[in-house]
Scaffold this motif. Structure first.
Motif, short mmCIF file in Angstrom:
data_model
loop_
_atom_site.label_atom_id
_atom_site.label_comp_id
_atom_site.label_asym_id
_atom_site.label_seq_id
_atom_site.Cartn_x
_atom_site.Cartn_y
_atom_site.Cartn_z
N GLY A 182 0.80 -1.23 0.00
CA GLY A 182 0.00 0.00 0.00
C GLY A 182 0.82 1.27 0.00
N LEU A 219 -10.56 7.19 2.03
CA LEU A 219 -9.90 7.71 3.25
C LEU A 219 -10.81 8.69 3.97
CD1 LEU A 219 -6.23 8.22 1.96
CD2 LEU A 219 -7.10 6.37 3.40
N CYS A 259 -1.50 -2.53 10.76
CA CYS A 259 -1.84 -2.72 9.33
C CYS A 259 -1.03 -3.88 8.76
CB CYS A 259 -1.57 -1.45 8.54
SG CYS A 259 -2.77 -0.16 8.93
N LEU A 311 -1.28 -5.41 5.21
CA LEU A 311 -1.21 -4.19 4.41
C LEU A 311 0.04 -3.42 4.80
CD1 LEU A 311 -2.44 -2.02 2.50
CD2 LEU A 311 -3.50 -1.02 4.56
N ILE A 359 1.98 0.02 4.83
CA ILE A 359 1.88 1.47 4.64
C ILE A 359 3.12 2.12 5.24
CG2 ILE A 359 -0.64 1.46 4.57
CD1 ILE A 359 -0.60 2.61 7.41
N ILE A 363 -0.26 6.61 2.39
CA ILE A 363 -0.82 5.53 1.57
C ILE A 363 -0.49 5.90 0.12
CG2 ILE A 363 -2.89 4.20 0.97
CD1 ILE A 363 -2.63 4.26 3.96
N LEU A 404 -6.97 -1.65 5.62
CA LEU A 404 -6.66 -0.46 6.41
C LEU A 404 -7.65 -0.35 7.58
CD1 LEU A 404 -4.88 2.09 6.60
CD2 LEU A 404 -6.50 3.25 5.12
N GLU A 405 -8.91 -0.61 7.29
CA GLU A 405 -9.91 -0.52 8.37
C GLU A 405 -9.70 -1.62 9.41
OE1 GLU A 405 -13.99 -0.03 7.14
OE2 GLU A 405 -14.40 1.00 9.05
#
Ligand SMILES: Cc1ncc(COP(=O)(O)O)c(C=O)c1O
Length: 446
Positions: A44, A343, A391, A396, A398, A412, A430-431
């Motif tokens: 990401g 976002l 993350c 993910l 970042i 990101i 991300l969430e």
């Protein structure tokens, strides 16, 4: 360590206490990196905002093999090579009006260092040898070589070498997140501050270096429209060069070939690196406007052993051609809109995630202790590193970033080739990362 030695029971002589404890990346394809346990990490942040085309693009690998079979290296003072000339031609074709030359280097730091030397050289050439300082912004990062770091407003990276750095002054950085002022008033205030610095320092100032969007030091800190063009006017007024550090923003990251195009600005030099090779080979470049290139007609800049080597040049040319052929800038704009909306949605649902900003596929946000007051999470929490870890556990990747002194921002910036579906996966992960971060910090929104 060497497998045969390991089988023979010989222990490693490498000091493992200074080797970071990270998963071993074993292969990568598109936007995914796979570790030795088969986990698929969505990239990401394109590594450090570098892997513009994603991993394992067959066309690039083919060019790499073909060029390697022809010639990998010829020293630039002994031979010209077609791949180097073709890459420079392609870069100049993409650069703003008036640019007509480029010098290739191996990294962003070498690029900004060369831009600094070139600015000094230029003023020597035009008979003003006292102009030797290059001013950066108070929040900025231009690299880890001593000249690059001297131009950088990045306290944590400077602190160990403070006594060795050149005493360049730093100008201001637009950072309006916490100001009650209108955009127009804030812009005027920032430009007036630059005007004051340049009025005082112009006699000894060779140039101003500016990131169109501040990356590592600012978490994609995006200036108001009119800032870069206003700064350009001030550079002209005070007779100093303008250097655009497009190591991150260059070659498509923000939806145009160069970030300075957004404000219709023509700088005197552009430094680019990272995405220009998409991580397939180390490479950077300084692009010169005719004003500066003309000072080099009888004396080329000093470079480095591998500057403009034919293998890396062919790979970078293939990257640029791939972007043109596949209209990657259109994808950056479309996916950029999707990422922005995603976002902003997450920020509404999780208000401690604030200050969403960016352009194209370069976005950042900050972690807030009190969303109503926009106060940052305290430094000692190392909140951004913890957030990155949550993350990472959600598969993910970042990037942790400024804003100094809080260092509580995140970036990101996925590969520019990311698809709509992959971007949805990015936002889902991300969430997931956020929810487990919230649990650790007792944030209670999920
Ligand atoms: C804006 C900017 N300039 C220069 C550099 C230095 O580039 P490199 O790490 O390739 O030396 C970086 C690296 O992050 C950067 O973000």
């Amino acid at each position: 360590m060497n497998a045969k030695l390991a089988e023979a029971g010989v222990s490693s002589r490498v000091n493992m206490s200074v080797t970071p404890q990270l998963p071993y990346a074993s292969r990568a394809q598109g936007v995914f990196i796979y570790d030795e346990d088969g986990n698929d990490y969505l990239d990401g942040s394109a590594g450090p905002m570098a892997v513009s085309l994603g991993h394992g693009v067959p066309e690039i690998l083919d060019v790499m093999r073909e060029q390697a079979a022809k010639i990998c290296f010829a020293y630039r003072t002994q031979f010209n090579t077609r791949s180097k000339e073709a890459l420079i031609e392609a870069l100049i074709h993409l650069a703003p009006e008036g640019f007509d030359w480029a010098f290739l280097v191996n990294s962003g730091s070498e690029g900004t260092e060369l831009a600094l030397r070139s600015a000094i050289h230029y003023w020597e050439y035009v008979g003003k040898p006292e102009k030797v300082n290059v001013l950066g912004q108070s929040i900025s990062y231009h690299g880890m070589t001593m000249g690059s770091l001297s131009m950088s407003g990045h306290a944590s990276r400077r602190k160990d070498y403070a006594s060795l750095l050149h005493e360049f002054d730093l100008g201001v950085t637009p950072y309006s997140f916490r100001t009650p002022k209108s955009d127009e008033d804030y812009l005027n205030e920032i430009l007036a501050a630059w005007d004051r610095v340049l009025t005082e320092k112009a006699a000894t100032t060779a140039g101003v270096i500016v990131e169109p969007i501040v990356g590592a030091a600012g978490g994609a800190l995006t200036p108001p429209d009119g800032y870069l063009s206003g700064l350009r006017k001030l550079c002209d007024k005070h007779d100093v060069l303008m250097i655009a550090d497009e190591v991150i923003t260059g070659l498509g990251r923000t939806g145009t070939w160069f970030g300075c195009e957004h404000d219709n600005v023509v700088p005197d030099m552009i430094v680019t690196a990272k995405g220009m090779s998409s991580g397939y080979t180390p490479m950077g470049a300084v692009l010169y406007h005719h004003r500066v290139s003309s000072s080099f007609s009888n004396a080329q800049p000093q470079g480095h052993t591998f500057s403009g080597n034919p293998l890396s040049s062919a790979v970078c040319l293939a990257v640029v051609q791939y972007m043109e052929r596949n209209n990657i800038l259109d994808n950056v704009q479309a996916r950029g809109r999707q990422l922005k909306a995603g976002l902003e949605r997450l920020s509404r649902a999780h208000p401690w995630m604030g200050g969403v900003r960016g352009r194209g596929l370069l976005w950042g946000f900050e972690l807030l202790a009190d969303p109503a007051k926009r106060s940052p999470m305290a430094t000692e929490f190392e909140a951004n590193r913890k957030f990155v870890k949550h993350c990472f556990d959600a598969k993910l990747v970042i990037y942790p970033a400024g804003v100094a002194p809080y260092n509580n921002a995140l970036i990101i910036s996925p590969p520019l080739t990311i698809t709509e579906e992959e971007l949805n996966i990015l936002l889902d992960r991300l969430e997931t990362g956020m929810r487990s971060f919230e649990k650790e910090f007792g944030l209670g929104t999920s």
